[in-house]
Motif scaffolding. Sequence first.
Motif, PDB file in Angstrom:
ATOM      1  N   PRO A  46       0.835  -1.208   0.000  1.00 18.38           N
ATOM      2  CA  PRO A  46       0.000   0.000   0.000  1.00 18.38           C
ATOM      3  C   PRO A  46       0.870   1.258   0.000  1.00 18.38           C
ATOM      4  O   PRO A  46       1.958   1.287   0.587  1.00 18.38           O
ATOM      5  N   LEU A  47       0.381   2.274  -0.697  1.00 12.85           N
ATOM      6  CA  LEU A  47       1.118   3.527  -0.768  1.00 12.85           C
ATOM      7  C   LEU A  47       1.046   4.253   0.567  1.00 12.85           C
ATOM      8  O   LEU A  47       0.006   4.275   1.221  1.00 12.85           O
ATOM      9  N   ASN A  48       2.135   4.861   0.940  1.00 11.95           N
ATOM     10  CA  ASN A  48       2.196   5.625   2.175  1.00 11.95           C
ATOM     11  C   ASN A  48       2.314   7.101   1.801  1.00 11.95           C
ATOM     12  O   ASN A  48       3.382   7.558   1.400  1.00 11.95           O
ATOM     13  N   PHE A  49       1.204   7.828   1.893  1.00 12.52           N
ATOM     14  CA  PHE A  49       1.208   9.227   1.515  1.00 12.52           C
ATOM     15  C   PHE A  49       1.692  10.143   2.645  1.00 12.52           C
ATOM     16  O   PHE A  49       1.970  11.299   2.407  1.00 12.52           O
ATOM     17  N   TYR A  50       1.766   9.636   3.823  1.00 14.66           N
ATOM     18  CA  TYR A  50       2.126  10.454   4.975  1.00 14.66           C
ATOM     19  C   TYR A  50       3.430   9.958   5.581  1.00 14.66           C
ATOM     20  O   TYR A  50       3.702   8.777   5.625  1.00 14.66           O
ATOM     21  N   SER A  51       4.208  10.895   6.051  1.00 13.23           N
ATOM     22  CA  SER A  51       5.468  10.554   6.675  1.00 13.23           C
ATOM     23  C   SER A  51       5.292  10.585   8.190  1.00 13.23           C
ATOM     24  O   SER A  51       4.717  11.520   8.749  1.00 13.23           O
ATOM     25  N   ASN A  52       5.794   9.584   8.855  1.00 12.37           N
ATOM     26  CA  ASN A  52       5.738   9.564  10.308  1.00 12.37           C
ATOM     27  C   ASN A  52       6.793  10.476  10.922  1.00 12.37           C
ATOM     28  O   ASN A  52       6.725  10.809  12.096  1.00 12.37           O
ATOM     29  N   ASP A  53       7.780  10.893  10.100  1.00 13.86           N
ATOM     30  CA  ASP A  53       8.863  11.723  10.608  1.00 13.86           C
ATOM     31  C   ASP A  53       8.568  13.223  10.503  1.00 13.86           C
ATOM     32  O   ASP A  53       9.216  14.025  11.143  1.00 13.86           O
ATOM     33  N   MET A  54       7.594  13.575   9.692  1.00 12.05           N
ATOM     34  CA  MET A  54       7.334  14.985   9.438  1.00 12.05           C
ATOM     35  C   MET A  54       6.240  15.511  10.363  1.00 12.05           C
ATOM     36  O   MET A  54       5.183  14.905  10.498  1.00 12.05           O
ATOM     37  N   THR A  55       6.516  16.636  10.976  1.00 11.10           N
ATOM     38  CA  THR A  55       5.507  17.276  11.822  1.00 11.10           C
ATOM     39  C   THR A  55       5.389  18.738  11.417  1.00 11.10           C
ATOM     40  O   THR A  55       6.362  19.369  11.010  1.00 11.10           O
ATOM     41  N   LEU A  56       4.206  19.274  11.513  1.00 13.41           N
ATOM     42  CA  LEU A  56       3.957  20.682  11.228  1.00 13.41           C
ATOM     43  C   LEU A  56       3.478  21.359  12.498  1.00 13.41           C
ATOM     44  O   LEU A  56       2.696  20.793  13.254  1.00 13.41           O
ATOM     45  N   THR A  57       3.956  22.559  12.682  1.00 11.22           N
ATOM     46  CA  THR A  57       3.500  23.310  13.843  1.00 11.22           C
ATOM     47  C   THR A  57       2.175  23.984  13.510  1.00 11.22           C
ATOM     48  O   THR A  57       1.799  24.127  12.344  1.00 11.22           O
ATOM     49  N   LYS A  58       1.489  24.403  14.540  1.00 11.46           N
ATOM     50  CA  LYS A  58       0.215  25.097  14.343  1.00 11.46           C
ATOM     51  C   LYS A  58       0.435  26.386  13.561  1.00 11.46           C
ATOM     52  O   LYS A  58      -0.374  26.755  12.709  1.00 11.46           O
ATOM     53  N   ASP A  59       1.549  27.068  13.811  1.00 15.71           N
ATOM     54  CA  ASP A  59       1.863  28.298  13.089  1.00 15.71           C
ATOM     55  C   ASP A  59       2.027  28.038  11.594  1.00 15.71           C
ATOM     56  O   ASP A  59       1.566  28.822  10.761  1.00 15.71           O
ATOM     57  N   GLN A  60       2.666  26.921  11.241  1.00 15.25           N
ATOM     58  CA  GLN A  60       2.842  26.584   9.829  1.00 15.25           C
ATOM     59  C   GLN A  60       1.498  26.288   9.171  1.00 15.25           C
ATOM     60  O   GLN A  60       1.249  26.704   8.040  1.00 15.25           O
ATOM     61  N   LEU A  61       0.635  25.582   9.874  1.00 13.39           N
ATOM     62  CA  LEU A  61      -0.690  25.287   9.337  1.00 13.39           C
ATOM     63  C   LEU A  61      -1.502  26.567   9.132  1.00 13.39           C
ATOM     64  O   LEU A  61      -2.169  26.739   8.108  1.00 13.39           O
ATOM     65  N   VAL A  62      -1.446  27.467  10.092  1.00 10.29           N
ATOM     66  CA  VAL A  62      -2.174  28.731   9.982  1.00 10.29           C
ATOM     67  C   VAL A  62      -1.616  29.550   8.827  1.00 10.29           C
ATOM     68  O   VAL A  62      -2.375  30.135   8.030  1.00 10.29           O
TER      69      VAL A  62
END
Length: 57
Positions: free
Chosen positions: A11-27
Amino acid sequence: MENKKAIKVEPLNFYSNDMTLTKDQLVHNHLKLTYQKNLVSDLDQKHKTWAKEDAAS
């Protein structure tokens, strides 16, 4: 007899378990997207206005 049509596919893995985004980056990304959507809608409105002006002349 072996079934050649049965191929095991990982199965394809579209998400990385190593990558995190901060709330500021999302905003920040959300604000950029909202700004771009506003620019596109403004441009669409300008095109409609220009089309009406061209049709009237």
